[in-house]
Scaffold this active site. Structure first.
Site, PDB file in Angstrom:
ATOM      1  N   HIS A 144       0.834  -1.208   0.000  1.00 32.44           N
ATOM      2  CA  HIS A 144       0.000   0.000   0.000  1.00 32.44           C
ATOM      3  C   HIS A 144       0.866   1.254   0.000  1.00 32.44           C
ATOM      4  O   HIS A 144       1.884   1.328   0.688  1.00 32.44           O
ATOM      5  CB  HIS A 144      -0.909   0.026   1.238  1.00 32.44           C
ATOM      6  CG  HIS A 144      -2.116  -0.842   1.109  1.00 32.44           C
ATOM      7  ND1 HIS A 144      -3.073  -0.674   0.117  1.00 32.44           N
ATOM      8  CD2 HIS A 144      -2.551  -1.906   1.863  1.00 32.44           C
ATOM      9  CE1 HIS A 144      -4.036  -1.569   0.267  1.00 32.44           C
ATOM     10  NE2 HIS A 144      -3.739  -2.333   1.315  1.00 32.44           N
TER      11      HIS A 144
ATOM     12  N   CYS B 235       0.260   1.791  -5.807  1.00 24.86           N
ATOM     13  CA  CYS B 235      -0.735   2.613  -6.512  1.00 24.86           C
ATOM     14  C   CYS B 235      -0.236   4.042  -6.663  1.00 24.86           C
ATOM     15  O   CYS B 235       0.555   4.542  -5.870  1.00 24.86           O
ATOM     16  CB  CYS B 235      -2.062   2.619  -5.753  1.00 24.86           C
ATOM     17  SG  CYS B 235      -2.822   1.006  -5.565  1.00 24.86           S
TER      18      CYS B 235
END
Length: 410
Positions: free
Chosen positions: A309, A378
């Protein structure tokens, strides 16, 4: 209205002495006030003459004594209740005093104020009965009824039929139509109720969104970092005790530690990229399943692919965009240290670009087989629309028995 009798000076009202009446007769003589009747014409003439020659003043004591035989009244004799006319004599030709309205003759004590009215009552009107009735209607309201005191039993309904004035007394009762109009004015309209309901919904949604954002950006990091720290501690304890054996690992099971010294990152590496079992717990996942399966660090050739993440849930890869070529990336296992040097970066690529995990990844600048590492996350921050890729190449493999590599010592 009949005026008070003027004071006599020098014993008479212009004629005679103290014992005479207006017509020259003594009070005790026939036709005087003492007999209960009098010559009205002669009395008026004498009274008019006396007004012209004597100043007004209070009655003399002797004059008041002459009224002793007459019925009580404001003037000593009652004009409205004269005695029967005597028979015969000159007095038979005199006229009786007709009945006089008591409201215009005598002084009277004012009646006590009505309950609920102020002590300072309105001045008594000087006109006739019509004027007095008109003034009474103004004082008592449109229907002529007295004001109701605010403490009366009916004052509890003042909100519908009565309204209090500034003096404490109630105004005239409202009509039924006026009371309904006021009730409608106090009642909220459907538009107001709808706007209130919509406003409450918006406020509730805003509070829920604020709580959700707080949970995502703060609480998930707190919880994931705690879980990752506990997993790293347990893993190191197992290594020291010799309970953990090298080999294949189950999905979600931690097997190594990732060090990025420049970013001060130390995070466990677990098997698989499952969100609930691995990534959301603050760990980094190894691509080890299906078409995305990559090599392990101890393989002689291949690409060791990792995912993590960038925001929330521990956000271990939040600042990997700050890495520069040559920065060390270290993978620590139970038996060895694998040291990589950052080689290249792909800032933006679609999530469907799985070629970045090939044994010789496309776009990395590598031309042949080797021992590579690939970090994926991301981008942009707080979104998952694209992927950010960082590649490194192994430069050192060091056994744990020889101690930490220079990249971790310095």
């Amino acid at each position: 209205m009949t005026a008070l009798r003027p004071e006599r000076e020098s014993g008479a009202y212009g004629v005679g002495d103290q014992g005479t009446s207006y017509g020259g007769q003594p009070y005790g003589a026939p036709g005087a006030y003492g007999d209960g009747w009098y010559d009205h014409t002669a009395a008026q003439a004498a009274q008019g003459a006396s007004h012209g020659t004597a100043p007004p003043g209070p009655h003399h004591a002797a004059h008041d004594a002459s009224y002793g035989t007459a019925p009580p009244g404001p003037h000593g004799a009652s004009y409205g209740t004269a005695a029967p006319r005597p028979q015969g004599g000159a007095a038979d030709s005199t006229a009786y005093l007709p009945p006089v309205d008591e409201e215009t003759v005598a002084l009277r004590i004012p009646a006590p104020p009505e309950r609920g009215e102020r002590a300072e009552a309105a001045p008594v009107p000087t006109g006739g009965r019509a004027a007095r009735r008109k003034a009474a209607r103004k004082r008592h309201g449109r229907r002529g009824g007295p004001h109701e005191a605010t403490g009366s039993p009916g004052a509890a309904d003042a909100g519908e039929g009565l309204s209090a004035d500034s003096g404490g007394a109630s105004r005239a009762p409202l009509s039924r139509m006026e009371a309904r109009r006021q009730a409608r004015a106090r009642k909220a309209s459907p538009a107001v109720l709808a706007s209130r309901a919509i406003g409450e919904v918006f406020i509730t949604c805003g509070v829920l969104m604020l709580l959700f954002v707080t949970y995502q950006l703060w609480w998930t990091n707190v919880r994931a970092q705690a879980q990752a720290g506990q997993e790293a501690s347990d893993l190191q304890n197992e290594w020291e005790s010799g309970e953990r054996k090298p080999g294949a690992f189950e999905p979600g099971q931690g097997f190594a530690l990732l060090h990025i010294p420049k970013l001060d990152v130390v995070v466990p590496i677990a098997e698989g990229i499952n969100s609930k079992k691995v990534l959301d717990r603050g760990m980094v996942g190894h691509y080890a399943e299906g078409a995305l399966k990559t090599a392990m660090p101890d393989a002689k050739t291949g690409n060791f692919g990792l995912a993590g993440h960038r925001n929330t849930h521990g956000e271990p890869f939040r600042y990997i965009n700050r890495l520069e070529p040559g920065d060390p990336i270290v993978v620590e296992t139970q038996g060895e240290y694998f040291v990589y040097k950052m080689a290249s970066m792909l800032p933006v690529t679609p999530p469907s670009n799985v070629s970045v995990l090939d044994p010789v990844p496309k776009g990395s600048g590598f031309t042949g087989p080797g021992r590579y590492i690939t970090l994926t996350t991301c981008t942009p921050e707080f979104t998952s629309k694209y992927r950010l890729i960082v590649w490194g190449k192994m430069v050192e493999e060091r056994p744990r028995s020889k101690g930490k590599p220079d990249a971790l010592v310095s």
